[in-house]
Enzyme design. Structure first.
Site, PDB file in Angstrom:
ATOM      1  N   ASN A  48      -4.124  -7.062  -9.462  1.00  0.00           N
ATOM      2  CA  ASN A  48      -2.789  -7.753  -8.622  1.00  0.00           C
ATOM      3  C   ASN A  48      -3.428  -8.908  -7.960  1.00  0.00           C
ATOM      4  O   ASN A  48      -2.520  -9.690  -7.914  1.00  0.00           O
ATOM      5  CB  ASN A  48      -2.885  -6.566  -7.630  1.00  0.00           C
ATOM      6  N   ASP A  49      -4.845  -9.061  -7.600  1.00  0.00           N
ATOM      7  CA  ASP A  49      -5.277 -10.314  -6.949  1.00  0.00           C
ATOM      8  C   ASP A  49      -5.387 -11.341  -8.037  1.00  0.00           C
ATOM      9  O   ASP A  49      -5.249 -12.428  -7.699  1.00  0.00           O
ATOM     10  CB  ASP A  49      -6.651  -9.802  -6.426  1.00  0.00           C
ATOM     11  N   HIS A  67       0.895  -1.131   0.176  1.00  0.00           N
ATOM     12  CA  HIS A  67       0.139  -0.120   0.028  1.00  0.00           C
ATOM     13  C   HIS A  67       0.768   1.460  -0.073  1.00  0.00           C
ATOM     14  O   HIS A  67       0.644   2.361  -0.408  1.00  0.00           O
ATOM     15  CB  HIS A  67      -1.148   0.037   1.134  1.00  0.00           C
ATOM     16  N   CYS A  84      -8.730  -2.146 -13.135  1.00  0.00           N
ATOM     17  CA  CYS A  84      -8.516  -1.185 -12.034  1.00  0.00           C
ATOM     18  C   CYS A  84      -7.244  -1.454 -11.229  1.00  0.00           C
ATOM     19  O   CYS A  84      -6.607  -0.757 -10.240  1.00  0.00           O
ATOM     20  CB  CYS A  84      -9.528  -0.712 -10.981  1.00  0.00           C
ATOM     21  N   GLU A 108     -11.450 -10.973  -9.978  1.00  0.00           N
ATOM     22  CA  GLU A 108     -10.230 -10.966  -9.284  1.00  0.00           C
ATOM     23  C   GLU A 108      -9.584 -12.313  -9.237  1.00  0.00           C
ATOM     24  O   GLU A 108      -8.358 -12.763  -8.792  1.00  0.00           O
ATOM     25  CB  GLU A 108     -10.126 -10.482  -7.808  1.00  0.00           C
ATOM     26  N   ARG A 166       1.072 -11.725  -3.257  1.00  0.00           N
ATOM     27  CA  ARG A 166       1.364 -10.471  -4.011  1.00  0.00           C
ATOM     28  C   ARG A 166       2.222  -9.552  -3.083  1.00  0.00           C
ATOM     29  O   ARG A 166       2.892  -8.568  -3.308  1.00  0.00           O
ATOM     30  CB  ARG A 166       0.055  -9.600  -4.339  1.00  0.00           C
ATOM     31  N   ARG A 188     -11.339   3.600  -3.155  1.00  0.00           N
ATOM     32  CA  ARG A 188     -11.255   2.449  -2.355  1.00  0.00           C
ATOM     33  C   ARG A 188     -11.758   3.199  -0.739  1.00  0.00           C
ATOM     34  O   ARG A 188     -11.125   3.586  -0.048  1.00  0.00           O
ATOM     35  CB  ARG A 188      -9.597   2.072  -1.993  1.00  0.00           C
ATOM     36  N   ARG A 232     -15.904   1.247  -4.664  1.00  0.00           N
ATOM     37  CA  ARG A 232     -15.588  -0.195  -4.049  1.00  0.00           C
ATOM     38  C   ARG A 232     -16.112  -0.299  -2.720  1.00  0.00           C
ATOM     39  O   ARG A 232     -15.838   0.374  -1.820  1.00  0.00           O
ATOM     40  CB  ARG A 232     -14.448  -0.779  -4.413  1.00  0.00           C
TER      41      ARG A 232
END
Length: 552
Positions: free
Chosen positions: A453-454, A188, A501, A430, A464, A295, A331
């Site tokens: 990413n996921d 993050h 995204c 995902e 990840r 987010r 989201r």
């Protein structure tokens, strides 16, 4: 010269003083004190400091966003001086001969509980204000610096690593760049750096030492180099790169106001990922067409208790209104895995990435989900809001989400609260399960958004967050790209749009592949919008191929 080599995770070159992130123990314990007058003096000083901070914040908000924005901080200042609140603190100190911290916490809990129990929705929302004021006074009593950075000048922020709950509370205006001992390109900290458009390096290891605090460093977020006391050749290299960076930024400014369309007329929606309402300024500054990923978990990570409906509504409304009719995809709560929130009291899991997270928490805790959905639908009356559900794997999950949405809309309609009944509903793709079920899922929603990413993590069985996996975590893997193609085909067959995204959306080397696959939207960090637009405008969609999907 001291060279510290890490992994570059956000491009850019910067120079500045090193500052190590300071963690503080904010646990309040009850202590018996003998000198009550001295303790009351400490309390008075903390209150005065709080009042000055709130006055400064009110003035700053008034200058930047008008009187309405300043009212919140002026209200908080009134609470600091409220007679009943102050009397409760002082009575606790006198009756129990205790320290000021404990008395402030007791008073804060009592008053927050009192407001939370009121029938009036406006008064219930004041419970959050009391908690905020209480925490501010406690921070000042305990010497905890708000925003985590005790420096007047911007710094290169260094740390072992930063948790999501820590990054959301940082004073972003004081950060030139990040360097962490651990972490990964998907951490993050890295995501925040890319959102802010500043350089970041992770994986610097033990070579990054706290004893370097205060010294000037040069960092390169592309090469992963951090240098102290550079020699003449290295210094010249950094200065040259910094100048080229400046020239490129100026060139990219010519892309503002231009359409995101290829030479042969294929349009692409270029949206932005954001983590809080504060990021909207970067979206507008970089001319993003909309927001493809807001987010919402920042509200939960930054709080000490569940955010109220009104608190969430204000945040979503602020973003929707600021985007002035452009689509804002929000989201729903996505915590769990690497984003832990203490007050959720989640059980410790051996493999949290595959555990109780995201939509699974929402469906297991319907009241938490309902509160967020009410806030989202209320905000839909103030802009083009779209709601997106994360970590979907099954048709039944989407149907349950739809039922929850209908229930909330029925409530709001009965209460006479405005909302947009045609608010778009989408899901994140995902997992391999969502890819395989994409044809069925596409019939139930208005859009797909791929979290690459996921998707990479679950497709390749690569954590990840693990920096050691290196080349094994490969978002360019043909399996990942083929999964994208399967999802796009299913979306278009059902007549809905599909976007990306995840961080992969900003990868210029894959743009032609995305065009060939049929991706309709790319949501990227704000700083990536103009480079992406420049590449789109010189591309020819009809000549793009699927070659990378079949490279083994």
């Amino acid at each position: 010269m001291i060279l510290i080599q890490g992994k570059g995770v956000s491009k850019g070159v910067e120079k500045g003083p090193i500052y190590f992130f300071q963690r503080h123990d904010n646990t309040v314990t009850k202590q018996t004190v003998d000198d009550l007058e001295a303790e009351k003096a400490r309390l008075a000083a903390a209150q005065e400091q709080s009042m000055q901070q709130l006055a400064d914040l009110a003035e700053k908000c008034r200058a930047e966003a008008g009187d309405e924005s300043a009212i919140l901080f002026e209200t908080h200042a009134m609470f600091v001086e409220d007679d009943d609140y102050v009397e409760c603190i002082q009575e606790t100190m006198e009756e129990e001969h205790c320290n000021a911290e404990y008395a402030v916490q007791v008073a804060g809990e009592q008053f927050a509980a009192m407001f939370a129990a009121m029938d009036d929705a406006y008064m219930r929302a004041r419970a959050a204000d009391i908690r905020d004021v209480t925490q501010r006074i406690l921070n000042n009593l305990m010497g905890i610096v708000e925003g985590g950075i005790d420096s007047e000048d911007p710094v290169i922020l260094c740390a072992d690593d930063l948790a999501p709950s820590e990054t959301v509370q940082l004073d972003k205006s004081k950060i030139l760049g990040f360097v962490t001992q651990g972490g990964s390109g998907n951490s993050h900290t890295a995501i925040l750096a890319r959102t802010m458009g500043i350089p970041a390096i992770c994986g610097a290891g033990s070579a990054l030492k706290a004893e370097y605090s205060g010294r000037t460093a040069y960092i390169d977020g592309e090469t992963g180099e951090m240098v102290l006391d550079p020699d003449d050749i290295t210094l010249a290299k950094f200065r040259d790169k910094h100048q080229k960076q400046k020239e490129l930024k100026e060139l990219l400014q010519t892309m503002k106001g231009q359409e995101d369309v290829t030479l042969d007329g294929r349009k692409m929606m270029v949206y932005c990922n954001i983590g809080s309402p504060d990021d909207v300024a970067a979206v507008l500054a970089n001319d993003g067409q909309g927001i493809g990923l807001f987010r919402s978990e920042f509200l939960y990570l930054a709080a000490n208790d569940y955010p109220t409906e009104d608190e969430q509504f204000e945040a979503y409304k602020t973003v929707a209104a600021a985007m002035d009719g452009k689509r804002v995809v929000i989201r729903t709560l996505d915590i769990g895995a690497d984003k832990q929130v203490d007050y959720f009291n989640l059980n410790k899991e051996e493999n949290p990435a595959m555990g109780l997270r995201a939509i699974r928490i929402c469906l297991n805790r319907p009241e938490v989900f309902r509160t967020q959905l009410r806030a989202l639908y209320r905000a839909s009356a103030y802009g083009k809001v779209a709601i997106m559900f994360p970590m979907i794997t099954s048709v039944w999950e989407v149907k349950e989400c739809r039922r929850a949405c209908k229930s909330v809309m029925d409530e709001l309609k009965a209460e006479g609260i405005p909302f947009n009944p045609d608010t778009e509903i989408g899901i994140m793709i995902e997992t391999p399960a969502s890819i395989m079920m994409a044809p069925e899922l596409a019939k139930l929603v208005d859009f797909f958004s791929v979290g690459t990413n996921d998707l990479t993590q679950y497709t390749l069985a690569c954590d990840r967050q693990c920096n050691d996996l290196g080349k094994f975590f490969d978002p360019h893997h043909p399996a990942v790209l083929r999964a994208l193609k399967m999802a796009a085909d299913a979306a278009h067959a059902a007549g809905i749009w599909i976007g990306i995204c995840g961080e992969l959306g900003a990868d210029l080397s894959l743009l032609h592949t995305f065009l060939a696959i049929g991706i309709d939207e790319l949501s990227v960090t704000p700083s990536a919008v103009l480079p992406l637009r420049a590449e789109i405008r010189k591309s020819i969609a009809q000549t793009c191929t699927l070659e990378l999907l079949y490279n083994s």
